[in-house]
Design a protein around this motif. Structure first.
Motif, PDB file in Angstrom:
ATOM      1  N   SER A  46      -6.639  -0.632  -2.294  1.00 37.55           N
ATOM      2  CA  SER A  46      -5.557   0.274  -2.682  1.00 37.55           C
ATOM      3  C   SER A  46      -5.736   0.857  -4.073  1.00 37.55           C
ATOM      4  O   SER A  46      -5.419   2.025  -4.304  1.00 37.55           O
ATOM      5  N   PHE A  47      -6.236   0.055  -5.005  1.00 31.91           N
ATOM      6  CA  PHE A  47      -6.352   0.523  -6.389  1.00 31.91           C
ATOM      7  C   PHE A  47      -7.716   1.121  -6.728  1.00 31.91           C
ATOM      8  O   PHE A  47      -7.804   2.020  -7.556  1.00 31.91           O
TER       9      PHE A  47
ATOM     10  N   ASN B 118       0.825  -1.202   0.000  1.00 32.78           N
ATOM     11  CA  ASN B 118       0.000   0.000   0.000  1.00 32.78           C
ATOM     12  C   ASN B 118       0.865   1.260   0.000  1.00 32.78           C
ATOM     13  O   ASN B 118       0.558   2.234  -0.690  1.00 32.78           O
TER      14      ASN B 118
ATOM     15  N   ILE C 240      -5.659  -5.244  -1.995  1.00 29.87           N
ATOM     16  CA  ILE C 240      -5.271  -4.754  -3.320  1.00 29.87           C
ATOM     17  C   ILE C 240      -6.434  -4.002  -3.958  1.00 29.87           C
ATOM     18  O   ILE C 240      -6.255  -2.920  -4.525  1.00 29.87           O
TER      19      ILE C 240
ATOM     20  N   ILE D  28       2.112   1.747  -3.516  1.00 28.40           N
ATOM     21  CA  ILE D  28       1.045   2.247  -4.380  1.00 28.40           C
ATOM     22  C   ILE D  28       0.782   3.733  -4.125  1.00 28.40           C
ATOM     23  O   ILE D  28       0.555   4.502  -5.054  1.00 28.40           O
ATOM     24  N   ASP D  29       0.860   4.150  -2.862  1.00 26.57           N
ATOM     25  CA  ASP D  29       0.547   5.537  -2.483  1.00 26.57           C
ATOM     26  C   ASP D  29       1.752   6.474  -2.524  1.00 26.57           C
ATOM     27  O   ASP D  29       1.636   7.641  -2.144  1.00 26.57           O
TER      28      ASP D  29
END
Length: 151
Positions: free
Chosen positions: A125-126, A58, A122, A61-62
């Motif tokens: 997060s997306f 995460n 997931i 991703i961020d």
């Protein structure tokens, strides 16, 4: 260097393991040392390994939005203290360790629940955290799943 990796453990969220304990105590046939030891190994495989890997993913991703944030830009990945490559390796190793421990110590059902945690996180997060009502659902579902894991 090690301090950057310690951030990924997010110990402040380990309090949510109480939901697993609640599920275990509520549905246990016997409350004994065996249950206690099982919960210790679930804690290690789930919180320490699996979720540390998930939290790291995460953070990867961020990383771009965190780099623009006043406080989050000092986190290990946006600040550059931990490279994306090293964070990915760390995340996958920890997730694999968590899955491996669940597979050898517990039933296939526990392994399946761990995989669901990965998939839901997931998704969150997306997609989930970018849609108002879906964010609430996708963030809260894992708390209910913790009770199921304990059961």
């Amino acid at each position: 260097m090690i301090k950057g990796y310690l951030h990924f453990f997010k110990f402040r969220y380990h309090i949510f393991f109480l939901e697993v304990i609640f599920g275990a105590l509520f549905f246990a046939k016997n409350i004994d040392i065996s249950l206690f030891l099982t919960l210790v190994f679930v804690y290690i495989s789930f919180n320490f390994f699996l979720y540390t890997g998930i939290y790291t993913l995460n953070d990867i991703i961020d990383r771009e939005s965190d780099a623009k944030h006043d406080k989050k830009r000092y986190r290990p990945i946006p600040s550059g203290r931990v490279s994306v490559r090293n964070a990915l390796i760390f995340a996958f190793l920890f997730i694999l360790f968590g899955l491996f421990i669940s597979l050898i110590l517990f039933s296939r059902n526990v392994f399946f629940i761990y995989v669901l945690f990965i998939l839901f996180n997931i998704f969150y997060s997306f997609i989930g955290k970018h849609v108002a009502n879906l964010e609430i659902f996708s963030n809260s579902i894992t708390h209910r799943m913790r009770v199921v894991l304990g059961a």
